[in-house]
Design an enzyme around this catalytic site. Structure first.
Site, mmCIF file in Angstrom:
data_model
loop_
_atom_site.group_PDB
_atom_site.id
_atom_site.type_symbol
_atom_site.label_atom_id
_atom_site.label_comp_id
_atom_site.label_asym_id
_atom_site.label_seq_id
_atom_site.Cartn_x
_atom_site.Cartn_y
_atom_site.Cartn_z
ATOM 1 C CE1 TYR A 165 -36.979 -29.563 -49.876
ATOM 2 C CE2 TYR A 165 -35.323 -31.272 -49.546
ATOM 3 C CZ TYR A 165 -36.645 -30.895 -49.773
ATOM 4 O OH TYR A 165 -37.610 -31.847 -49.908
ATOM 5 N N PRO A 178 -44.225 -27.150 -47.051
ATOM 6 C CG PRO A 178 -44.033 -29.451 -47.064
ATOM 7 C CD PRO A 178 -43.293 -28.220 -46.673
ATOM 8 C CG HIS A 188 -39.663 -30.272 -47.551
ATOM 9 N ND1 HIS A 188 -39.159 -31.461 -47.096
ATOM 10 C CD2 HIS A 188 -40.732 -30.602 -48.314
ATOM 11 C CE1 HIS A 188 -39.895 -32.457 -47.584
ATOM 12 N NE2 HIS A 188 -40.861 -31.960 -48.312
ATOM 13 C CE LYS A 204 -55.821 -51.260 -46.858
ATOM 14 N NZ LYS A 204 -55.844 -51.186 -45.385
ATOM 15 C CB SER A 205 -62.851 -54.544 -51.257
ATOM 16 O OG SER A 205 -63.204 -53.670 -52.314
ATOM 17 C CB SER A 215 -51.307 -50.917 -54.136
ATOM 18 O OG SER A 215 -50.888 -49.587 -53.884
ATOM 19 N N PRO A 216 -53.994 -49.256 -52.615
ATOM 20 C CG PRO A 216 -55.019 -49.070 -50.526
ATOM 21 C CD PRO A 216 -53.991 -49.869 -51.272
ATOM 22 C CG ASP A 217 -49.611 -44.487 -53.220
ATOM 23 O OD1 ASP A 217 -49.966 -43.365 -52.837
ATOM 24 O OD2 ASP A 217 -48.656 -44.680 -54.002
ATOM 25 C CB SER A 264 -40.136 -43.199 -47.598
ATOM 26 O OG SER A 264 -39.234 -43.197 -46.525
ATOM 27 C CB SER A 308 -46.355 -36.053 -51.757
ATOM 28 O OG SER A 308 -45.678 -36.669 -50.718
ATOM 29 C CD GLN A 309 -50.303 -42.896 -49.199
ATOM 30 O OE1 GLN A 309 -50.390 -43.305 -48.052
ATOM 31 N NE2 GLN A 309 -50.319 -43.690 -50.241
HETATM 32 N N1 COA Z 1 -54.483 -55.744 -51.769
HETATM 33 C C1 COA Z 1 -54.965 -55.395 -50.581
HETATM 34 N N2 COA Z 1 -54.373 -54.462 -49.785
HETATM 35 C C2 COA Z 1 -53.255 -53.886 -50.225
HETATM 36 C C3 COA Z 1 -52.694 -54.198 -51.472
HETATM 37 C C4 COA Z 1 -53.357 -55.190 -52.266
HETATM 38 N N3 COA Z 1 -52.906 -55.560 -53.459
HETATM 39 N N4 COA Z 1 -51.588 -53.461 -51.654
HETATM 40 C C5 COA Z 1 -51.440 -52.717 -50.558
HETATM 41 N N5 COA Z 1 -52.442 -52.964 -49.684
HETATM 42 C C6 COA Z 1 -52.630 -52.397 -48.349
HETATM 43 C C7 COA Z 1 -51.325 -52.341 -47.590
HETATM 44 O O1 COA Z 1 -51.101 -53.539 -46.904
HETATM 45 C C8 COA Z 1 -51.549 -51.166 -46.655
HETATM 46 O O2 COA Z 1 -52.347 -51.609 -45.563
HETATM 47 P P1 COA Z 1 -52.582 -50.748 -44.199
HETATM 48 O O3 COA Z 1 -53.565 -49.668 -44.546
HETATM 49 O O4 COA Z 1 -53.131 -51.734 -43.283
HETATM 50 O O5 COA Z 1 -51.239 -50.235 -43.830
HETATM 51 C C9 COA Z 1 -52.399 -50.230 -47.469
HETATM 52 O O6 COA Z 1 -53.021 -51.038 -48.466
HETATM 53 C C10 COA Z 1 -51.626 -49.096 -48.113
HETATM 54 O O7 COA Z 1 -50.693 -49.581 -49.057
HETATM 55 P P2 COA Z 1 -50.397 -48.810 -50.404
HETATM 56 O O8 COA Z 1 -51.556 -47.985 -50.767
HETATM 57 O O9 COA Z 1 -49.906 -49.788 -51.427
HETATM 58 O O10 COA Z 1 -49.271 -47.785 -50.083
HETATM 59 P P3 COA Z 1 -48.089 -47.724 -49.045
HETATM 60 O O11 COA Z 1 -48.618 -47.520 -47.687
HETATM 61 O O12 COA Z 1 -47.160 -48.853 -49.281
HETATM 62 O O13 COA Z 1 -47.421 -46.357 -49.514
HETATM 63 C C11 COA Z 1 -45.812 -44.985 -50.588
HETATM 64 C C12 COA Z 1 -46.758 -46.175 -50.729
HETATM 65 C C13 COA Z 1 -45.056 -44.774 -51.866
HETATM 66 C C14 COA Z 1 -46.632 -43.724 -50.288
HETATM 67 C C15 COA Z 1 -44.845 -45.279 -49.413
HETATM 68 O O14 COA Z 1 -44.034 -46.385 -49.728
HETATM 69 C C16 COA Z 1 -43.895 -44.155 -49.111
HETATM 70 O O15 COA Z 1 -42.777 -44.122 -49.619
HETATM 71 N N6 COA Z 1 -44.326 -43.213 -48.244
HETATM 72 C C17 COA Z 1 -43.553 -42.065 -47.898
HETATM 73 C C18 COA Z 1 -43.882 -40.939 -48.833
HETATM 74 C C19 COA Z 1 -43.324 -39.662 -48.295
HETATM 75 O O16 COA Z 1 -42.268 -39.631 -47.695
HETATM 76 N N7 COA Z 1 -44.110 -38.578 -48.501
HETATM 77 C C20 COA Z 1 -43.795 -37.313 -48.002
HETATM 78 C C21 COA Z 1 -42.584 -36.732 -48.620
HETATM 79 S S1 COA Z 1 -42.195 -35.257 -47.770
HETATM 80 C C1 HC5 Z 2 -46.847 -32.407 -44.769
HETATM 81 C C2 HC5 Z 2 -46.636 -33.171 -46.026
HETATM 82 C C3 HC5 Z 2 -45.663 -32.636 -46.954
HETATM 83 C C4 HC5 Z 2 -45.303 -33.446 -48.148
HETATM 84 C C5 HC5 Z 2 -44.133 -32.841 -48.813
HETATM 85 C C6 HC5 Z 2 -43.550 -33.614 -49.952
HETATM 86 O O1 HC5 Z 2 -44.070 -34.563 -50.416
HETATM 87 O O2 HC5 Z 2 -42.399 -33.138 -50.428
HETATM 88 C C7 HC5 Z 2 -41.750 -33.809 -51.486
HETATM 89 C C8 HC5 Z 2 -40.393 -34.249 -50.984
HETATM 90 C C9 HC5 Z 2 -39.662 -35.198 -51.827
HETATM 91 O O3 HC5 Z 2 -38.424 -35.248 -51.732
HETATM 92 O O4 HC5 Z 2 -40.268 -35.918 -52.606
HETATM 93 C C10 HC5 Z 2 -41.574 -32.822 -52.621
HETATM 94 N N1 HC5 Z 2 -42.790 -32.440 -53.367
HETATM 95 C C11 HC5 Z 2 -43.676 -31.621 -52.569
HETATM 96 C C12 HC5 Z 2 -42.338 -31.627 -54.502
HETATM 97 C C13 HC5 Z 2 -43.519 -33.607 -53.892
#
Ligand code: COA
Ligand code: HC5
Length: 531
Positions: free
Chosen positions: A12, A25, A248, A328-329, A333-335, A361, A459-460
């Site tokens: 940054y 963002p 940010h 999920k069904s 993992s949805p992500d 994170s 990013s999620q």
């Molecule tokens: N079967 C059924 N359900 C499942 C599953 C599986 N195999 N795997 C995961 N799930 C469920 C989880 O239990 C969770 O349930 P909930 O909706 O009740 O909470 C849901 O599905 C979501 O899980 P998943 O999609 O695997 O993702 P997550 O929530 O663990 O997220 C990341 C993954 C990487 C996004 C998260 O760990 C993270 O780091 N988030 C922060 C990102 C961030 O900082 N972004 C902004 C940057 S500025």
């Molecule tokens: C309001 C949501 C903003 C999301 C911002 C984000 O994901 O920033 C990332 C931060 C990091 O360290 O992974 C960087 N990125 C935008 C380049 C993915």
């Protein structure tokens, strides 16, 4: 130095492209139901009260601790988002935080028609102004700035950081300007009252709103109705458009989103009682003396902001076929499912895979920020190559999909527990530099540069409110993809640069929709009991 500090410096404060589009963002809230100035002011008053309500929890340390996978997360970032601001420097910026000073700020900054105001939001006895009282104050501000007459100094904050660093020194040489800038930097947050934007509908109106939140639409739009160095800026348009932009450096998205979720819930509560009228001081307009040099800097900033605005290709798409429910069904993992879908979309468009970044994170660790989930894996490559191959059976494709999704989830687990490679390598590189060693060979290898050229930067960012978050690409020929998976739909914002002939935000957004849908169809057609 600690990795978190290094990260803030490198990612940054020493990153010199404009914060606008390249770093800060945007966040788009659902369109609110007001359509005029009065409604806008009424809503903005509630919004301010909602932020102050959340601030009480920060100040009293009563915010509930968050968890990820059953583990408590570091809550420090919550203390960094209010009363803080980035300060431009000539080769490196800094951040100031006034929240923990002996006299914490009691005012916010309001920008209307490119003019800045200091609005005190607490009475002398320490209680917050009520929404009714805030309404009266915002009306006074709007009456005091009926047209965009003033020089738009806010546009300076959209510049390349070295350029802004120099013009900042120019600007604050004047003591009046210095005091005005200091008031903005010290304020709790900024509220930008915009006018109306185009009357588009549906996804088109969401894309326009994303642009408004990300950069304001250029010098003839609202780009100057901002102070982009401010950590948190709420943006409320006269036509019900509403959202935020955040700088940010001090924090990641999730704490900002938690604050905004709280504010939205607060604004939806019915008003209980009207508060007694109090005679309140007129909000202080922040004066600026615009010298010929400052005027020249403003004109240059307009030109560069307009070319950046022209260059940004932004597409919001609401994927309505399913959300987290379907993966999920299928016990996935949805992500990971969405990330594998992104890999498929990219492969279909370009017939190749690319280095892909997903934010993970690191808040399981004290002061942790993020690491990189590398979504392009051997498993994802095998899947995307097989998917449209007519010689492959559906059973095999499903098997490859499962493997790709599992590989992604497994790398995610490693990343959030501090076992990914990217911040580790960064630490080694910076450690070598700190010890004045020559750059180690691995960092000079072309493969390292290639691995860091993220044509997909993703990013999620989940939220309770049905909102869309967005950011720009991190390379000239890449995409920025931010998504918010809800239970039965997924909000996507895809960005690219128009100056790159090979990218097209709308095209990738459509390819992602097709990929996710095709993956579901394949799963539906292939009973898993046979596996
Ligand atoms: N079967 C059924 N359900 C499942 C599953 C599986 N195999 N795997 C995961 N799930 C469920 C989880 O239990 C969770 O349930 P909930 O909706 O009740 O909470 C849901 O599905 C979501 O899980 P998943 O999609 O695997 O993702 P997550 O929530 O663990 O997220 C990341 C993954 C990487 C996004 C998260 O760990 C993270 O780091 N988030 C922060 C990102 C961030 O900082 N972004 C902004 C940057 S500025
Ligand atoms: C309001 C949501 C903003 C999301 C911002 C984000 O994901 O920033 C990332 C931060 C990091 O360290 O992974 C960087 N990125 C935008 C380049 C993915």
């Amino acid at each position: 130095m600690k990795l978190s500090q290094w990260w803030v410096q490198v990612a940054y404060l020493e990153y010199r492209l404009p914060v606008v589009v390249h770093s800060s963002p945007g966040l788009v809230l659902p369109r609110m139901d007001f359509r005029d100035k009065q409604g806008q002011i009424r809503f903005a008053s509630k919004l301010i009260a909602g932020v102050l309500d959340f601030k009480t929890m920060i100040d009293n340390e009563t915010l509930p601790v968050e968890f990820l996978g059953g583990k408590p997360l570091c809550m420090n970032q919550y203390y960094e988002v209010l009363s803080s601001c980035r300060i431009p420097g000539v080769s490196r910026d800094s951040v100031v935080n006034h929240a923990r000073s002996s006299q914490p700020p009691k005012h916010i900054t309001v920008v209307h028609n490119f003019q800045f105001f200091q609005l005190d939001v607490y009475h002398s006895d320490g209680t917050a102004l009520t929404p009714d009282q805030l309404c009266v104050q915002l009306e006074k501000i709007c009456r005091a700035s009926p047209d965009p007459g003033a020089e738009p100094v806010g546009i300076l904050t959209t510049q390349h950081r070295d350029v802004w660093g120099k013009s900042y020194l120019n600007l604050i040489r004047d003591p009046t300007n210095k005091a005005s800038v200091s008031s903005i930097q010290r304020s709790i947050f900024t509220l930008c009252l915009d006018g109306s934007t185009s009357g588009a509908a549906g996804d088109q109106s969401r894309s326009a709103a994303a642009v408004q939140m990300l950069h304001g639409g250029g010098s003839r739009g609202y780009s100057a109705n901002r102070w982009f160095d401010k950590t948190l800026q709420f943006i409320v348009g006269e036509d019900g458009t509403c959202g935020a932009n955040y700088e940010h450096a001090p924090a990641e998205g999730p704490p900002i989103v938690a604050l905004i979720d709280h504010v939205v819930e607060f604004t939806r509560k019915p008003e209980t009682s009207s508060s007694p009228a109090a005679s309140l001081p007129v909000p202080h307009k922040l004066p600026f003396n615009v010298s010929p040099e400052v005027k020249r800097d403003i004109e240059a900033a307009k030109v560069s902001m307009d070319s950046l605005a022209q260059d940004l290709d932004m597409r919001v798409s609401v994927f309505g076929h399913f959300g987290k429910n379907v993966p999920k069904s299928h016990r996935m993992s949805p992500d990971a499912f969405i990330q594998v879908g992104l890999q498929l979309a990219f492969y279909r468009k370009y017939r190749r895979c690319c280095a892909t970044y997903e934010s993970a994170s690191l808040r399981m660790f004290r002061l942790g920020r993020t690491d990189t989930i590398r979504s392009a894996s051997n498993a994802s490559a095998s899947f995307v190559k097989a998917f449209d191959d007519p010689s492959k059976q559906n059973l095999e494709k499903v098997d490859l999909m499962e493997k790709a999704v599992k590989a992604h989830r497994s790398y995610t687990n490693m990343a959030v527990s501090g076992q990914a490679i990217d911040r580790h390598l960064l630490g080694l590189k910076l450690q070598a530099a700190e010890e004045k060693l020559p750059v180690p060979e691995i960092f000079r290898d072309p493969a390292y540069a290639k691995a860091l050229h993220y044509r997909l930067s993703t990013s999620q960012v989940p939220s309770k409110t049905d909102c869309v978050m967005c950011f720009g690409p991190v390379v000239t020929d890449g995409y920025g993809v931010c998504y918010n998976p809800m239970d039965d739909h997924i909000n996507f914002a895809v960005s690219a640069f128009n100056s790159c002939g090979e990218t097209d935000a709308g095209g990738l957004a459509a390819a992602v929709e097709d990929a996710l849908l095709d993956m579901k169809v394949l799963l539906d057609r292939t009973p898993r009991s046979k596996l």
